[in-house]
Design a protein around this motif. Structure first.
Motif, PDB file in Angstrom:
ATOM      1  N   CYS C  13       0.828  -1.030  -0.031  1.00 58.45           N
ATOM      2  CA  CYS C  13      -0.071  -0.061  -0.239  1.00 58.45           C
ATOM      3  C   CYS C  13       0.848   1.151   0.080  1.00 58.45           C
ATOM      4  CB  CYS C  13      -0.861  -0.027   1.166  1.00 58.45           C
ATOM      5  SG  CYS C  13      -1.775   1.641   1.310  1.00 58.45           S
ATOM      6  N   CYS C  16      -2.102   5.924  -1.655  1.00 60.67           N
ATOM      7  CA  CYS C  16      -2.608   6.696  -2.604  1.00 60.67           C
ATOM      8  C   CYS C  16      -4.078   7.195  -2.472  1.00 60.67           C
ATOM      9  CB  CYS C  16      -2.581   5.898  -4.098  1.00 60.67           C
ATOM     10  SG  CYS C  16      -3.799   4.641  -4.020  1.00 60.67           S
ATOM     11  N   CYS C  19      -8.607   3.905  -2.585  1.00 58.11           N
ATOM     12  CA  CYS C  19      -9.863   3.467  -1.951  1.00 58.11           C
ATOM     13  C   CYS C  19     -10.830   4.207  -1.196  1.00 58.11           C
ATOM     14  CB  CYS C  19      -9.268   2.296  -1.308  1.00 58.11           C
ATOM     15  SG  CYS C  19      -7.753   2.917  -0.003  1.00 58.11           S
ATOM     16  N   CYS C 158      -8.065   0.014  -6.375  1.00 59.81           N
ATOM     17  CA  CYS C 158      -6.549  -0.009  -5.685  1.00 59.81           C
ATOM     18  C   CYS C 158      -5.323  -0.315  -6.848  1.00 59.81           C
ATOM     19  CB  CYS C 158      -6.263  -0.907  -4.856  1.00 59.81           C
ATOM     20  SG  CYS C 158      -4.881  -1.266  -3.941  1.00 59.81           S
TER      21      CYS C 158
END
Ligand code: MGD
Ligand code: MGD
Ligand code: SF4
Ligand code: SF4
Ligand code: SF4
Ligand code: SF4
Ligand code: SF4
Ligand code: MO
Lengths: 309, 959, 243
Positions: C13, C16, C19, C158
């Protein structure tokens, strides 16, 4: 937690209403015949008013008050649902009790009073358990929460009974003053106990368990937004430690010694207004106590919003 | 479960996102004519179905209250920047422009300047400028990452950015330098994640650890502006330990080519040539020499059976001393030991050494052999393609420093030493790259190129190969307003947009008349020294006339810049217009072949908005620009879609904006007659044309005969000569010789001679950025930089109700040790001062930043009232703009010089040094400087909602 | 029995926020919406989101890890938020374990949010009912969508595929395997809520080289006659032996 005034008023008003009823009914048991029907009617009426005010306050806590009726649905699992049943039931019982007293339906009144007392205790437990049952709110998850709630409500109700008696049936006043004193001191003891307990609490949840990373030094650098969210508004009081400490001392003074001093001054000098004032001061103290009760509770969710705290 | 009961079904339209320059394929789901949601198009080669935070917030961009909806004229008597406007009709707006531009074109076309920001239609805007006849054209590239483009294209014929990238599918070691988000952001994220999952090792070199760097296996914090030292030390170590790929260098670079020593007169430092062997294309002579190890004599390069020495010094038959380019490189990096670099970069020497070893050993010992047969440019057949699985990616952390060109050359050379150019697991090109070094297009060569009512002979931008290609007059004075391609910044291949306003205001090199900005927020985050720039835009001469007489802005929103225009042209959003991502400009090619794509309107334009493309084509028709009119002067193209289909670079060339479905029935690609149904065919194919090449054309393309001949056949390139990696750059040496007076032809003006001689070094070298050289490091000890937040695009997402909740204001991130030393508390207000300006902002402690660096998110701070935000919005009162601290000009020898790379003119955005102190107790808790709030422009939303609940297809939430 | 859940891979992850906004976008016009924003263009904008991505810093410079940490309702197997709800608006579905709120029943008493240790429930700003991640229940079973789209909006968005979606009770599912293979863990295990969503920890890849890999027979310096050799004058056996 961010103290919600609706809930503060709800709990303090119903607490006093419940305490008052218990004081009344206890007197009818302890000193049968010495409690005039008029007094019983008046005290029941005041109790009902307090309970209804509490109920009204509770609506302010709801996003959708028009649906409040739905909240009775889950009494099997939810203390809140149980409270929602117990509160009107108890209010109704007090009302019926008062009416029976007024109409002089005697043995019936005693039975209704007994039933109302059971409901009263149930309501106390329900309300207390709403807080005590949230196990990760460690400040609340203790029997002391219920005990305190019962004692504080009873103290303020008894104090109110003393005031009412001072005006209406001075005869009863000393007994109530004694009782109010004992209960207030007991409440002070248990409340102090819970303060001591809470001061020693070790939070079970830490940032480490919250995000699952085992490292002694973890800091939040962004909660995911730069403004606020429901989670930062509902669970943070946004007050300083000093403010919290001040509130604690205020409630410790206003809820316990000061009302007792006023009570005894009023009793000894036979100034009913002083006793009424004692109740008022104690009530304000209890508002502060409730505020503190919420503010002190450190919700584990706050670990996720540490930066806003 | 079913969707919301009673809600009308949704309709899906495919197009291309433009919430940033990545250009992902999207599906726009419409319900009752409103956008229900936008998701990634799973059939799109670029993003393969994923989408980013911005792309997912397209709804809030589309329905933003900041939308401009009517052409606006600045009110008579109001000052620029006051935001006092009156709506006018398009016809009035266009007539006004037409009249003005016609007069300019008939007299001195260069008095019209067209500069465009983060747009993706430079092929059209560039064509317009060329047809108009003004050299004063450029896009954002010059202030963006021209160092990256030039540094790498002049070395390996391709670059990062959208021109090429790391082959993470096969890489084992990935080193990312100075990148926070980049243009290829979604594909990069997809690839990095896959790479990590496959067990690859990811090293990030960056003063700050955020975003991508967060998931790196190793973070190597570095002092800003010092990467050149690190890279040169890595090269030093790799050469010293013999960890370079000798075979690769021999065949595919100029490592073995012999360079004249200082005794060769005008050929000094140039490659020795063999007059007797064929030169090939004169622009790219191929007749260089090797010193053959086996026969111990000079031979033509790539002579069969020859193997050149890479090290040593030799004497040519005529007596001239020569050395292989590699030997010169080795001599250059000899003093650049890891210990030397450690002192500059702050990275321990042992770490530098370890990294060099890791790169070299991984490249050498984890080789990939793919069973793909190919033939190289010299006719040698190879049965496999070899890969050394070490890859790099770098962006503005290297580029946006005034020493970036040489830093990036060093990086390209390091990648070449490791043998990773266009090979599996290394760096891979994307079509139309690789291009010749340098590419063939040249800028106008002097004042004679600009004539009234006449198009320029070529595009305004190009790739100088020698001083003869500069845009200067006989005295060496710049032809361009931004001084691009002048002796100040000879290789400024993307222009210098950041100089435009200052130069226009000062009338240096000459005053201009009309300045047209398209999609550029020059009055705010795209200028350095923003306060001054805003003053210049509004400045008048003694007669009360504006120093910059006429400013036109095309924007979609009420940006800060919009308020400084005399005429505002309201553009559409990306959901309302046609667009092309063209092979003529910035296609979205994949490693395996060319890809271009289009944008199709999915919603009607709001209000009177008109696509800027249409405006340009209309204007071009009205002005009678030759490419846009028929011989009889009538308008040639009905509208933009018609133009895209029918325009050919030259009559009958068959080359147009789109490469797919050309030919009468769409049966041809890359070139072919116009196809009237081309748009439909794109629409039916996810808006993309992807020409996948056979595997034998996918690697080693600098020297891949089959591929190079294919590019020639499809007219992607003019010739098919191999593109040798330029470890040693003859282009740079030619400029240096001119500066040393050792070369016939153009020479730099006296005051620039030693600047050229210094910075046009044919081999990379390290120097501190110019700003650092000009700043007292005792007084201003900290480097201040910005980086891109993933959820915001420059200034233009602050109108977005969802994105602005993630970044409504910014902090300055400071290492706690640094902050505490100055008595600054976490979260407290503080002052940041550079020699050039100061700001007040809020501090945030961070352990993820190198102690000598402070940083913030780029362009979050806003001027009050802009973007149709409330005057008390957080962006303007708690947010701040770092640009106030950065200077566009540095004091230099009694005058000034742009704070830019002396080779390319790249803006030194990350070249600023500061000091910090706490704000005093009584100071307002507010950022500084503050600007008077601009009123809402006519045509933007009347009132702002206190609560907005967007539900598509209902009346709720419509702005 | 099925228990649907998200598994979030902190190893990839990058924070960003895709989501976050894709969730908002899907849900505001979906069954859970609208999700109102207060002061959307003014001071202190604040809206309802079901998913937030936070950032933590672990350790001290230079040994700092920056951890991006997405968080939405964890769909606990033993959800404390459900039994406390007085109306039954909060419930856990037997068929797939998704914890949902029935917006028509909810009275907005917020009690369930007090009872959730994870801070993932939010009272919607306009309708004043409790809202939270629905696991995109209005997507994942929607037969009008192609099967590949019957996944939560955040999972589809994602870019790093850090969000896996599936049945953690099916030992062969992608999510169960990910939890098993990569030491997936639950948040605040001390409360026995048994969150269904799991997190996968950072995994670090190191490089190991041996000194002998630095010098090899095919060292190109050898070809040039430049392979590093000890200087001629350094002591050698020659100097000290005499047989
Ligand atoms: N979300 C989003 N995406 C964008 C943009 C946006 O605004 N938002 N902008 C687009 C544009 S126009 C561009 S040009 C690209 C730019 O893409 P990037 O180049 O990724 O953007 P920057 O944020 O400038 O990243 C610079 C990085 O370099 C680091 N850095 C600064 N100085 C140095 C140094 O001296 N050495 C090293 N090693 N690192 C250094 C910074 O800490 C930062 O991490 O992004 C594009 N993509
Ligand atoms: N301090 C600092 N400053 C920097 C940088 C940095 O790293 N640090 N980075 C620099 C870099 S690399 C770049 S590329 C520049 C970017 O700078 P710009 O190219 O100026 O980008 P934006 O700020 O996004 O402004 C673009 C303008 O385009 C408008 N716009 C958006 N969509 C459309 C549209 O569809 N049509 C039209 N006509 N207009 C539209 C926006 O409203 C906005 O006013 O910033 C530079 N500035
Ligand atoms: S990366 Fe850029 S183009 Fe792709 S979805 Fe995000 S904003 Fe759109
Ligand atoms: S995460 Fe919170 S809201 Fe979600 S199921 Fe668990 S306790 Fe309930
Ligand atoms: S807020 Fe709604 S869902 Fe939550 S406990 Fe109250 S009624 Fe139940
Ligand atoms: S599963 Fe759906 S509702 Fe839950 S966080 Fe993801 S997008 Fe939001
Ligand atoms: S979309 Fe994926 S990578 Fe981005 S923040 Fe969410 S989980 Fe992380
Ligand atoms: Mo840029």
């Amino acid at each position: 937690m961010n103290p919600a005034f609706s809930v503060i008023f709800l709990t303090t008003l119903t607490g006093a209403g419940q305490g008052l009823f218990l004081a009344l009914f206890a007197a009818t048991l302890a000193a049968p015949g010495r409690v005039p029907a008029g007094f019983a009617v008046a005290a029941s009426a005041v109790s009902v008013v307090l309970l209804v005010l509490g109920l009204i306050a509770s609506f302010f806590h709801l996003g959708r008050p028009e649906r409040a009726w739905r909240s009775a649905a889950r009494w099997r699992t939810s203390w809140l649902s149980r409270e929602v049943i117990a509160l009107p039931a108890f209010t109704a019982a007090v009302f019926v009790y008062g009416a029976a007293k007024w109409q002089g339906f005697e043995p019936a009144a005693a039975w209704i009073g007994a039933a109302a007392s059971v409901l009263c205790v149930a309501l106390f437990v329900c309300t207390g358990m709403i807080y005590a049952c949230i196990r990760f709110l460690q400040e609340w998850a203790t029997p002391l929460t219920v005990v305190n709630y019962v004692l504080l409500g009873s103290a303020s109700g008894t104090m109110l009974a003393a005031a009412l008696a001072a005006y209406l049936v001075p005869d009863l006043a000393p007994g109530y003053a004694d009782a109010a004193t004992v209960i207030t001191l007991a409440a002070l003891a248990t409340r102090a106990l819970s303060l001591v307990r809470n001061a020693r609490l070790r939070p079970k949840s830490t940032t480490q368990t919250a995000i699952g990373i085992k490292h002694p030094s973890i800091r939040q650098i962004s909660p995911g937004f730069t403004g606020s969210s429901f989670n930062t508004r509902e669970f943070f009081h946004h007050r300083t430690r000093e403010f919290l400490r001040a509130i604690k001392w205020i409630f410790l003074v206003l809820a316990f010694p000061l009302p007792l001093v006023l009570l005894w001054t009023g009793s000894i000098l036979a100034i009913p207004a002083a006793i009424a004032f004692a109740f008022a001061v104690q009530y304000v103290g209890l508002l502060a106590e409730r505020w503190f009760f919420f503010a002190q509770a450190n919700h584990p969710q706050n670990l996720y919003y540490a930066l806003t705290g | 479960m079913t969707p919301v009961p009673g809600a009308p079904a949704t309709e899906i339209r495919k197009t291309t996102c433009y919430m940033c320059a990545c250009r992902c394929g999207i599906r726009v789901h419409l319900r009752d004519g409103e956008v229900r949601y936008i998701d990634g198009n799973p059939d799109h080669p670029l993003n393969r179905g994923v989408i980013c935070a911005k792309g997912s917030s397209g709804i809030m961009k589309q329905y933003s209250p900041a939308r401009l909806t009517r052409p606006l004229r600045r009110k008579e008597g109001s000052a620029r920047g006051d935001g006092e406007y009156e709506p006018i009709s398009w016809d009035e707006a266009l007539s006004m422009l037409e009249e003005r531009l016609r007069a300019i074109r008939a007299t001195d076309p260069k008095r019209f300047a067209l500069f465009t920001g983060r747009d993706q239609m430079q092929a059209l805007t560039g064509l317009f400028a060329r047809q108009f006849g003004t050299p004063n054209y450029a896009a954002h590239g010059g202030f963006c990452s021209v160092n990256m483009a030039a540094g790498m294209i002049y070395t390996i014929g391709g670059s990062f950015w959208e021109f090429g990238g790391p082959d993470l599918e096969r890489s084992r070691l990935f080193v990312m330098i100075g990148t926070a988000e980049d243009h290829h952001s979604n594909p990069l994220k997809i690839e990095i994640a896959k790479f990590k999952r496959a067990g690859g090792r990811f090293v990030s070199i960056n003063p700050v650890r955020t975003g991508y760097s967060a998931i790196a296996d190793e973070w190597v914090p570095i002092r800003p502006g010092t990467d050149g030292a690190l890279l040169l030390a890595l090269i030093h170590e790799i050469i010293a330990t013999g960890l370079y790929d000798r075979d690769f260098l021999v065949r595919y670079s100029n490592a073995g080519q012999l360079v004249h020593g200082d005794d060769a007169g005008e050929a000094s430092g140039l490659f020795a040539v063999d007059a007797s062997s064929p030169e090939g294309d004169a622009m790219y002579p191929q007749n260089k020499l090797w010193w053959d190890r086996l026969t111990d004599r000079a031979v033509p390069t790539h002579a069969p059976d020859a193997d050149p020495y890479l090290l040593g010094e030799f004497t040519l038959p005529g007596g001239k001393r020569v050395k292989p380019a590699f030997q010169l490189l080795e001599e250059r990096v000899r003093p650049y030991a890891p210990e030397w670099a450690a002192a500059i970069t702050g990275i321990p020497a042992a770490t530098i050494r370890r990294l060099a070893h890791e790169m070299g050993i991984t490249a050498r010992d984890q080789k990939i052999e793919l069973p793909i047969a190919w033939t190289d440019s010299w006719g040698v057949e190879h049965s496999t393609v070899t890969g050394n699985p070490v890859s790099f990616h770098a962006m503005r952390g290297l580029a946006a420093h005034s020493n970036g060109f040489h830093t990036i050359r060093a990086l390209a050379i390091l990648m070449s030493l490791l043998g990773t150019i266009d090979r599996p697991g290394g760096f891979r090109h994307r079509a139309p790259f690789p291009r010749a070094i340098p590419p063939a297009a040249k800028p106008p060569k002097g004042p004679e190129a600009v004539k009234p009512d006449t198009p320029l002979g070529a595009l305004a931008l190009g790739w100088p190969a020698a001083p003869e290609d500069l845009s200067v007059d006989g005295d060496g004075k710049p032809l361009r307003l931004d001084k691009g391609f002048s002796w100040e910044y000879p290789l400024s291949v993307h222009g210098l947009m950041h100089n435009v306003i200052t130069n226009a205001w000062r009338g240096d090199p000459y005053p201009i008349d009309t300045l047209l900005f398209f999609m550029a927020n020059m009055a705010w985050n795209s200028s350095m020294n923003t306060v001054e720039v805003r003053r210049m835009l509004n400045d008048r001469d003694e007669q009360g006339r504006y120093r910059i007489p006429f400013v036109v802005v095309s924007d979609t929103f009420q940006s800060e810049m919009a308020g400084f225009a005399d005429l505002i042209l309201p553009d559409t959003t990306y959901l309302e217009r046609h667009d092309v991502m063209s092979m003529l400009d910035r296609p979205i090619s994949e490693f395996d072949g060319p890809v271009d794509s289009v944008r199709m309107p999915v919603l009607p334009p709001k209000g009177e908005c008109r696509p800027f493309q249409e405006v340009l084509i209309e204007l071009a028709g009205r002005l009678g620009l030759p490419a846009f009119v028929r011989p009889d002067g009538a308008r040639k193209y009905r509208d933009y879609p018609d133009f895209i289909v029918n325009y050919e670079t030259e009559p009958g060339s068959g080359i147009g904006f789109l490469a797919g479905w050309r030919g009468k029935g769409g049966e041809k690609f890359m070139h072919g007659e116009p196809n009237p149904r081309q748009w439909e065919m794109y629409a039916a194919n996810n808006c993309v044309y992807h020409h996948a090449l056979p595997p034998s054309y996918c690697y080693m393309r600098n020297w891949n005969q089959g591929y190079l001949e294919w590019t020639q056949r499809v007219r992607m390139r003019r010739h098919s000569q191999p593109i040798l990696i330029q470890l040693y750059s003859e282009v740079l040496q030619k400029f240096r010789l001119a500066a040393q007076g050792r070369r016939p032809g153009r020479t730099p003006p006296e005051h620039l001679k030693d600047r050229i001689a210094t910075y046009f070094d044919p081999l990379p070298f390290y120097y501190a950025p110019l700003e650092a050289q000009a700043t007292d490091s005792e007084r201003f000890p900290l480097a201040a930089i910005t980086q891109r937040p993933m959820a915001m695009y420059h200034s233009w997402d602050s109108q977005n109700a969802w994105l602005r909740q993630i970044h409504a204001h910014n902090h300055l991130y400071v290492n706690p040790a640094t902050a505490r030393a100055q008595g600054i508390a976490d979260g407290a207000w503080m002052w940041v001062e550079s020699p050039w300006g100061k700001v007040r902002c809020m501090a945030r402690y961070s352990e993820a930043v190198e102690p000598g660096t402070v940083w913030t998110w780029n362009a979050v701070g806003k001027a009050a009232g802009a973007w149709r935000l409330d005057a008390n919005a957080n962006e303007s009162h708690r947010g701040f703009l770092l640009n106030h601290l950065i200077t566009d000009e540095l004091p230099w020898r009694g005058t000034r010089i742009s704070n830019s790379d002396p080779v390319t003119g790249q803006a030194g955005w990350y070249d600023v040094h500061v000091r910090i102190r706490p704000a005093a107790a009584g100071e307002p808790a507010e950022s500084w400087p503050q600007f008077a709030a601009v009123p809402p422009l006519p045509g933007t939303a009347e009132a702002l909602p206190a609560l907005q609940s967007y539900v598509a297809g209902t009346r709720k939430g419509k702005a | 029995m099925t228990q649907l859940a998200l598994v979030i891979d902190l190893n990839v992850c990058v924070g960003c926020q895709a989501c976050v906004t894709s969730c908002k976008e899907w849900n505001t016009s979906g069954q859970a919406g609208g999700l109102a924003d207060l002061n959307p263009y003014g001071a202190d904008p604040t809206g309802t989101f079901f998913n937030r991505v936070q950032t933590f810093e672990v350790g001290e410079f230079p040994n700092t890890q920056t951890v991006h940490f997405p968080k939405s309702c964890l769909h606990c197997e033993d959800p404390p938020c459900v039994p406390v709800c007085p109306t039954g608006a909060s419930y856990k579905r037997a068929e797939d374990g998704i914890v949902l709120v029935d917006y028509d029943k909810c009275i907005g008493c917020k009690y369930c949010s007090w009872a959730c240790p994870y801070g993932v429930r939010e009272v919607e700003n306009e309708r004043k009912v409790m809202t939270k991640c629905t696991l995109c229940v209005d997507r994942i079973y929607d037969e009008s969508l192609p099967p590949s789209d019957r996944r939560p909006a955040c999972v589809m968005a994602c870019p790093t595929s850090a969000r896996l979606f599936g049945d953690i009770h099916d030992p062969e599912s992608e999510v169960s395997r990910a939890i098993r293979d990569h030491a997936g863990y639950a948040l605040m295990p001390e409360w026995g809520t048994h969150p269904s969503n799991h997190y996968l920890p950072r995994r670090r890849t190191d490089a190991h080289h041996h000194d002998d890999q630095l010098v090899r027979a095919d060292n190109p310096l050898h070809i040039e006659g430049r392979q590093p050799k000890p200087p001629f004058k350094d002591p050698a056996l020659d100097d000290v032996t005499s047989w």
